[in-house]
Design an enzyme around this catalytic site. Structure first.
Site, PDB file in Angstrom:
ATOM      1  N   CYS A 120      -6.382   2.086   5.707  1.00 57.12           N
ATOM      2  CA  CYS A 120      -7.025   0.821   6.058  1.00 57.12           C
ATOM      3  C   CYS A 120      -6.497   0.365   7.423  1.00 57.12           C
ATOM      4  O   CYS A 120      -5.561   0.976   7.966  1.00 57.12           O
ATOM      5  CB  CYS A 120      -6.721  -0.223   4.987  1.00 57.12           C
ATOM      6  SG  CYS A 120      -5.009  -0.808   5.015  1.00 57.12           S
ATOM      7  N   CYS A 158      -2.605  -0.191   7.404  1.00 59.33           N
ATOM      8  CA  CYS A 158      -1.824   1.045   7.326  1.00 59.33           C
ATOM      9  C   CYS A 158      -1.984   1.887   8.591  1.00 59.33           C
ATOM     10  O   CYS A 158      -1.022   2.496   9.060  1.00 59.33           O
ATOM     11  CB  CYS A 158      -2.211   1.833   6.086  1.00 59.33           C
ATOM     12  SG  CYS A 158      -1.754   0.973   4.558  1.00 59.33           S
ATOM     13  N   GLU A 209       0.901   3.899   1.841  1.00 64.17           N
ATOM     14  CA  GLU A 209       1.375   4.328   3.152  1.00 64.17           C
ATOM     15  C   GLU A 209       2.533   3.460   3.639  1.00 64.17           C
ATOM     16  O   GLU A 209       3.524   3.980   4.167  1.00 64.17           O
ATOM     17  CB  GLU A 209       0.230   4.272   4.179  1.00 64.17           C
ATOM     18  CG  GLU A 209      -0.940   5.168   3.846  1.00 64.17           C
ATOM     19  CD  GLU A 209      -2.041   4.479   3.050  1.00 64.17           C
ATOM     20  OE1 GLU A 209      -3.200   4.908   3.174  1.00 64.17           O
ATOM     21  OE2 GLU A 209      -1.750   3.507   2.311  1.00 64.17           O
ATOM     22  N   HIS A 264       0.845  -1.188   0.000  1.00 71.61           N
ATOM     23  CA  HIS A 264       0.000   0.000   0.000  1.00 71.61           C
ATOM     24  C   HIS A 264       0.883   1.242   0.000  1.00 71.61           C
ATOM     25  O   HIS A 264       2.025   1.210   0.490  1.00 71.61           O
ATOM     26  CB  HIS A 264      -0.882   0.022   1.247  1.00 71.61           C
ATOM     27  CG  HIS A 264      -1.987  -0.975   1.234  1.00 71.61           C
ATOM     28  ND1 HIS A 264      -3.125  -0.816   1.987  1.00 71.61           N
ATOM     29  CD2 HIS A 264      -2.137  -2.151   0.573  1.00 71.61           C
ATOM     30  CE1 HIS A 264      -3.934  -1.835   1.792  1.00 71.61           C
ATOM     31  NE2 HIS A 264      -3.347  -2.668   0.943  1.00 71.61           N
TER      32      HIS A 264
END
Length: 145
Positions: free
Chosen positions: A76, A79, A48, A46
């Site tokens: 999410c 993260c 992040e 992801h």
């Protein structure tokens, strides 16, 4: 947030869900990331997470105390947990994620009082632009199928 949107565009251009993130310390970007889940065949890739990893390498420590992470979308659960684990000081995000957001939408991981670290939050920064690139991506994806 504009730099995070630039990262999101990179993901969009690769056919990845267009989410971007940057980590800032003392006014300098020390980490950048955009979604690469499909490219790397890695569900943890992801924006992040990638930005946090780069920032940690930059400072030479997993503790990112005093940093601010800018993300185009509400993080999410994975993260959000990483923000706590990396000891990020502040999260600034653009668009809410009502289906998977773990800061304000479905749960609040980053301000959970039982954890040993909490992250300050600023939400809604350039929210329309951040949501717009994701809406466009999925609209175009639906049109292709």
């Amino acid at each position: 947030m504009r730099e995070a949107l630039t990262e999101a565009q990179k993901a969009y251009d690769r056919g990845e869900v267009p989410i971007g993130a940057v980590v800032v310390l003392d006014g300098e970007i020390i980490g950048r990331g955009h979604n690469l889940r499909e490219t790397l065949v890695d569900s943890t890739a992801h924006a992040e997470i990638l930005a946090l990893r780069e920032a940690a390498r930059h400072v030479g420590d997993w503790r990112l105390t005093g940093t601010t992470l800018y993300s185009t979308i509400e993080p999410c659960p994975m993260c959000a947990g990483a923000l706590v684990q990396f000891r990020v000081g502040t999260l600034v995000y653009g668009a809410a994620d009502p289906k998977a957001g773990a800061v304000d939408s479905i749960m609040d991981v980053v301000r959970e009082p039982r954890f040993n670290h909490r992250v300050a939050v600023v939400s809604g920064v350039l929210a329309d632009e951040c949501a717009g690139i994701i809406r466009r991506f999925f609209r175009e994806l639906r049109q292709k199928s």
